[in-house]
Design an enzyme around this catalytic site. Structure first.
Site, PDB file in Angstrom:
ATOM      1  N   HIS A   1       0.845  -1.195   0.000  1.00 24.28           N
ATOM      2  CA  HIS A   1       0.000   0.000   0.000  1.00 24.28           C
ATOM      3  C   HIS A   1       0.877   1.239   0.000  1.00 24.28           C
ATOM      4  O   HIS A   1       2.108   1.152   0.097  1.00 24.28           O
ATOM      5  CB  HIS A   1      -0.983  -0.002   1.177  1.00 24.28           C
TER       6      HIS A   1
ATOM      7  N   HIS B   1       1.207   3.895   2.088  1.00 26.25           N
ATOM      8  CA  HIS B   1       1.714   4.620   3.244  1.00 26.25           C
ATOM      9  C   HIS B   1       3.241   4.654   3.149  1.00 26.25           C
ATOM     10  O   HIS B   1       3.874   3.663   2.768  1.00 26.25           O
ATOM     11  CB  HIS B   1       1.250   3.973   4.549  1.00 26.25           C
TER      12      HIS B   1
ATOM     13  N   ASP C   1       5.867   4.477   4.974  1.00 26.47           N
ATOM     14  CA  ASP C   1       6.802   3.526   5.588  1.00 26.47           C
ATOM     15  C   ASP C   1       6.855   2.204   4.838  1.00 26.47           C
ATOM     16  O   ASP C   1       7.627   1.317   5.208  1.00 26.47           O
ATOM     17  CB  ASP C   1       6.451   3.304   7.061  1.00 26.47           C
ATOM     18  N   HIS C   2       6.072   2.100   3.764  1.00 19.86           N
ATOM     19  CA  HIS C   2       6.072   0.870   2.973  1.00 19.86           C
ATOM     20  C   HIS C   2       6.602   1.068   1.554  1.00 19.86           C
ATOM     21  O   HIS C   2       6.808   0.072   0.852  1.00 19.86           O
ATOM     22  CB  HIS C   2       4.663   0.267   2.932  1.00 19.86           C
TER      23      HIS C   2
ATOM     24  N   HIS D   1      -7.383  -1.664   5.769  1.00 21.30           N
ATOM     25  CA  HIS D   1      -6.530  -0.640   6.355  1.00 21.30           C
ATOM     26  C   HIS D   1      -7.149   0.712   6.046  1.00 21.30           C
ATOM     27  O   HIS D   1      -8.230   0.801   5.446  1.00 21.30           O
ATOM     28  CB  HIS D   1      -5.107  -0.772   5.799  1.00 21.30           C
TER      29      HIS D   1
ATOM     30  N   ASP E   1      -0.204  -4.061   6.731  1.00 23.64           N
ATOM     31  CA  ASP E   1      -1.049  -3.313   7.659  1.00 23.64           C
ATOM     32  C   ASP E   1      -2.525  -3.671   7.492  1.00 23.64           C
ATOM     33  O   ASP E   1      -3.088  -3.539   6.391  1.00 23.64           O
ATOM     34  CB  ASP E   1      -0.861  -1.814   7.418  1.00 23.64           C
TER      35      ASP E   1
ATOM     36  N   HIS F   1       6.323  -5.051  12.340  1.00 23.71           N
ATOM     37  CA  HIS F   1       5.691  -3.733  12.198  1.00 23.71           C
ATOM     38  C   HIS F   1       5.334  -3.171  13.580  1.00 23.71           C
ATOM     39  O   HIS F   1       4.217  -2.755  13.836  1.00 23.71           O
ATOM     40  CB  HIS F   1       4.444  -3.830  11.310  1.00 23.71           C
TER      41      HIS F   1
END
Length: 304
Positions: free
Chosen positions: A60, A62, A64-65, A140, A210, A268
């Protein structure tokens, strides 16, 4: 089939943990799953061979990914890559990369083969003679998918020591395919069961990024040999997990138990936790075959 954890942290960075990323080693090929900031440095630190990277999967959008993705793509270009790279991720990721490449005036010498994921329906997004890669929806705050990487059934193993030295090469292929062989010259019949052995069962890795606690995903990951599942919080912050669409360690373990997976890796972790022992204790109370994600640690995907 081995999984190396490159990043164990969640959105807020801390010195001890890197953002989400993991590398699945398939022998002479590898798959990168998520690519948080600094992933390429983790790959260097843990001696990952960049030349073996064939696929990148992004769950996805976000940061941090995927914030490390453009840097890695550029490094692959600077080190002389010409082989196409298969990139599988959410709608819009290709647009983000195009803008970044355009305004940095970076011109790739290799092709990015982008394949968009479907955040609401499970589907197979890639298949060849060795592996299949499928997605399934996760719940999510933004569209997000999990991934299931499954080996294809291997050919039968030849028991070469039982065969004559001059055994014709075309007959090897027939034996691997499970067929009996008749030597036309000698008339001798080679029964497949006498000259081959069963291959190792194909293995499956389930990667659940997530997501809020969602038993619906069990149907997509049932009997996986290794499952990675986020566990951002422990049970005392279950309400926080619900609000932010994340899971606790116990909830991740419950998904593993329901799905009948062989082993669970949890990661995570929220930056508010400095010590992680209680994550492991909480998860193991529900699903004993749980281990913590540790950066640089390699987890063999077990055979069935």
């Amino acid at each position: 089939m081995k999984l190396t954890i490159l990043g164990t942290g969640s959105a807020t960075p801390i010195v001890e943990r890197r953002p989400s990323s993991a590398l699945l080693d398939l022998g002479n090929e590898s798959i990168l799953i998520d690519c948080g900031e600094g992933t390429q440095f983790q790959m260097l630190r843990y001696k990952v061979r960049f030349s073996r990277l064939k696929y990148i999967l992004i769950t996805h959008l976000h940061g941090d990914h995927f914030y490390g993705l453009i840097a890695l793509i550029n490094t692959l270009n600077n080190t002389g890559r010409t082989e196409p790279l298969i990139l599988i991720g959410p709608h819009g990721l290709d647009e983000i990369l195009s803008v970044q490449l355009k305004y940095s005036q970076a011109f790739l010498n290799y092709t990015l083969d982008f394949r968009s994921t479907n955040p609401v329906m499970p589907e197979e997004v890639f298949s060849n003679e060795k592996i299949g890669i499928s997605t399934f929806p996760l719940r999510h705050r933004i569209p997000c998918t999990g991934f299931l990487v499954a080996e294809k059934p291997a050919p039968r193993k030849i028991l070469a020591e039982k065969l004559p030295a001059d055994f014709p090469l075309p007959y090897f292929k027939m034996l691997k395919e499970g067929l009996d062989v008749t030597d036309e010259l000698s008339g001798k019949i080679y029964l497949n069961r006498d000259y081959t052995a069963d291959p190792e069962p194909p293995r499956q890795l389930a990667y659940c990024s997530d997501t809020i606690y969602d038993p619906e995903i069990v149907q997509y990951i049932r009997n996986a040999d290794l499952m990675y599942h986020e566990s951002t919080f422990t049970h005392e912050l279950a309400n926080r997990a619900q609000i932010t669409f994340h899971s606790t360690a116990a909830q991740a373990a419950d998904i593993a138990r329901r799905a009948g997976v062989k082993q669970l890796v949890i990661g995570h972790f929220s930056s508010r936790y400095k010590v992680l022992d209680h994550f492991l204790a909480e998860a193991r109370a529900v699903f004993p075959d749980t281990v913590l994600a540790e950066e640089g640690r390699v987890y063999a995907v077990p055979s069935r």
